[in-house]
Design a protein around this motif. Structure first.
Motif, PDB file in Angstrom:
ATOM      1  N   ASN A  59     -20.970 -11.216 -51.392  1.00  0.00           N
ATOM      2  CA  ASN A  59     -20.987 -11.481 -50.071  1.00  0.00           C
ATOM      3  C   ASN A  59     -20.405 -10.467 -48.868  1.00  0.00           C
ATOM      4  OD1 ASN A  59     -20.781 -13.918 -50.984  1.00  0.00           O
ATOM      5  ND2 ASN A  59     -18.757 -14.498 -50.666  1.00  0.00           N
ATOM      6  N   THR A  60     -20.021  -9.314 -49.665  1.00  0.00           N
ATOM      7  CA  THR A  60     -19.736  -8.341 -48.457  1.00  0.00           C
ATOM      8  C   THR A  60     -21.419  -7.914 -48.815  1.00  0.00           C
ATOM      9  OG1 THR A  60     -17.435  -8.010 -48.503  1.00  0.00           O
ATOM     10  CG2 THR A  60     -18.418  -7.095 -47.809  1.00  0.00           C
ATOM     11  N   GLU A  61     -21.719  -7.027 -49.846  1.00  0.00           N
ATOM     12  CA  GLU A  61     -22.567  -6.692 -49.050  1.00  0.00           C
ATOM     13  C   GLU A  61     -23.946  -7.592 -48.790  1.00  0.00           C
ATOM     14  OE1 GLU A  61     -25.652  -4.657 -52.636  1.00  0.00           O
ATOM     15  OE2 GLU A  61     -24.755  -6.571 -53.871  1.00  0.00           O
ATOM     16  N   GLU A  62     -23.918  -8.843 -48.729  1.00  0.00           N
ATOM     17  CA  GLU A  62     -24.814  -9.337 -48.399  1.00  0.00           C
ATOM     18  C   GLU A  62     -25.041  -9.101 -46.478  1.00  0.00           C
ATOM     19  OE1 GLU A  62     -25.380 -14.068 -49.069  1.00  0.00           O
ATOM     20  OE2 GLU A  62     -24.562 -13.455 -51.427  1.00  0.00           O
TER      21      GLU A  62
ATOM     22  N   THR B   1     -15.702  -4.669 -46.005  1.00  0.00           N
ATOM     23  CA  THR B   1     -14.335  -5.117 -47.066  1.00  0.00           C
ATOM     24  C   THR B   1     -14.064  -6.188 -47.033  1.00  0.00           C
ATOM     25  OG1 THR B   1     -12.773  -3.905 -47.818  1.00  0.00           O
ATOM     26  CG2 THR B   1     -12.256  -4.552 -45.383  1.00  0.00           C
ATOM     27  N   TYR B   2     -13.789  -6.199 -48.787  1.00  0.00           N
ATOM     28  CA  TYR B   2     -13.762  -7.538 -48.698  1.00  0.00           C
ATOM     29  C   TYR B   2     -11.757  -7.462 -48.700  1.00  0.00           C
ATOM     30  CZ  TYR B   2     -12.824  -6.046 -54.186  1.00  0.00           C
ATOM     31  OH  TYR B   2     -12.032  -4.940 -54.866  1.00  0.00           O
ATOM     32  N   THR B   3     -11.217  -8.994 -48.682  1.00  0.00           N
ATOM     33  CA  THR B   3      -9.960  -8.939 -49.119  1.00  0.00           C
ATOM     34  C   THR B   3      -9.170  -9.091 -50.013  1.00  0.00           C
ATOM     35  OG1 THR B   3      -9.785  -9.209 -46.900  1.00  0.00           O
ATOM     36  CG2 THR B   3      -8.170  -9.865 -48.136  1.00  0.00           C
ATOM     37  N   TRP B   4      -8.767  -7.935 -50.701  1.00  0.00           N
ATOM     38  CA  TRP B   4      -8.330  -8.462 -52.175  1.00  0.00           C
ATOM     39  C   TRP B   4      -6.664  -8.800 -51.636  1.00  0.00           C
ATOM     40  CZ3 TRP B   4      -9.739  -8.650 -56.711  1.00  0.00           C
ATOM     41  CH2 TRP B   4      -8.974  -8.234 -57.574  1.00  0.00           C
ATOM     42  N   GLY B   5      -6.266 -10.232 -53.405  1.00  0.00           N
ATOM     43  CA  GLY B   5      -5.021 -10.838 -53.010  1.00  0.00           C
ATOM     44  C   GLY B   5      -4.956 -11.473 -51.812  1.00  0.00           C
TER      45      GLY B   5
ATOM     46  N   PHE C 285     -15.939  -4.709 -40.971  1.00  0.00           N
ATOM     47  CA  PHE C 285     -16.380  -6.056 -41.133  1.00  0.00           C
ATOM     48  C   PHE C 285     -16.055  -6.732 -42.469  1.00  0.00           C
ATOM     49  CE2 PHE C 285     -20.223  -3.712 -42.959  1.00  0.00           C
ATOM     50  CZ  PHE C 285     -20.794  -4.277 -43.629  1.00  0.00           C
ATOM     51  N   GLY C 286     -15.897  -7.912 -42.958  1.00  0.00           N
ATOM     52  CA  GLY C 286     -15.580  -7.948 -43.969  1.00  0.00           C
ATOM     53  C   GLY C 286     -15.550  -9.927 -44.094  1.00  0.00           C
ATOM     54  N   THR C 287     -16.009  -9.414 -45.568  1.00  0.00           N
ATOM     55  CA  THR C 287     -15.469 -11.356 -45.260  1.00  0.00           C
ATOM     56  C   THR C 287     -14.543 -12.327 -46.249  1.00  0.00           C
ATOM     57  OG1 THR C 287     -16.571 -10.945 -47.721  1.00  0.00           O
ATOM     58  CG2 THR C 287     -18.176 -11.320 -46.111  1.00  0.00           C
TER      59      THR C 287
END
Length: 142
Positions: A13-16, A54-58, A86-88
Motif C-alpha cells: 500500500n505504501t509503495e503504491e 511509512t506504514y505503521t506497525w503494531g 506520508f503513509g498508509t
C-alpha cells in the motif's frame, strides 16, 4: 533540483502511494525513489527535498526498517532540507498512521517540514487529487 522519495512497505500500500506521489512530483522536479533499505543516507544532502513514506506497525509504531533513517535525521544537521511524510494505515487501529505522526513531529524539529499525507489502506482514485495537492505544497515550499 532533485527530490528523493524513500519508503517502507509491508503490504505494498505504501509503495503504491509512493509511486503515485512520484508521478505527481515528477511533473515538477527530478524525483528518485528508493526502498528505505536502499536509500543512500550519505547522499541525503544531494537532495533539496526528501519525502518519507511509512506504514505503521503494531499500535502506531515506526517500523524497524525506518529507524536508521529516523535516527540519522535526528542527529545530522539537515535543517536546510525540505521534507514531507506520508503513509498508509488502517482506521481500525486507535493510532491511525501513528508512524506518520512520529516522523512528522521529528521532521518538524529538524527540517523544513512542508506536508503530511495519510491514506487508509490502499490508495484509491480519489487519493490522486490529494497526491497532486501534496506535490503542489512541496513545490511551493522550495
Amino acid at each position: 533540483m532533485k527530490a528523493a522519495i524513500t519508503y517502507a512497505t509491508k503490504t505494498s500500500n505504501t509503495e503504491e502511494l509512493a509511486l503515485e506521489l512520484r508521478e505527481s512530483l515528477s511533473r515538477h522536479i527530478h524525483t528518485d525513489i528508493y526502498l528505505v533499505e536502499r536509500f543512500p543516507l550519505s547522499q541525503l544532502n544531494d537532495y533539496e527535498m526528501v519525502i518519507i513514506g511509512t506504514y505503521t506497525w503494531g499500535m502506531g509504531e515506526i517500523p524497524h526498517e525506518m529507524m536508521p533513517l529516523y535516527k540519522w535525521i535526528e542527529r545530522e544537521d539537515v535543517n536546510h532540507l525540505t521534507t514531507a511524510v506520508f503513509g498508509t494505515g488502517d482506521r481500525f487501529y486507535p493510532n491511525f498512521c501513528g508512524a506518520v505522526d512520529e516522523f512528522r513531529d521529528m521532521l518538524y524539529v529538524h527540517t523544513n517540514l512542508a506536508a503530511t499525507l495519510k491514506v487508509e489502506l490502499s490508495p484509491q482514485s480519489s487519493d490522486r487529487k490529494k497526491c497532486e495537492k501534496f506535490a503542489d505544497i512541496l513545490m511551493n515550499r522550495i
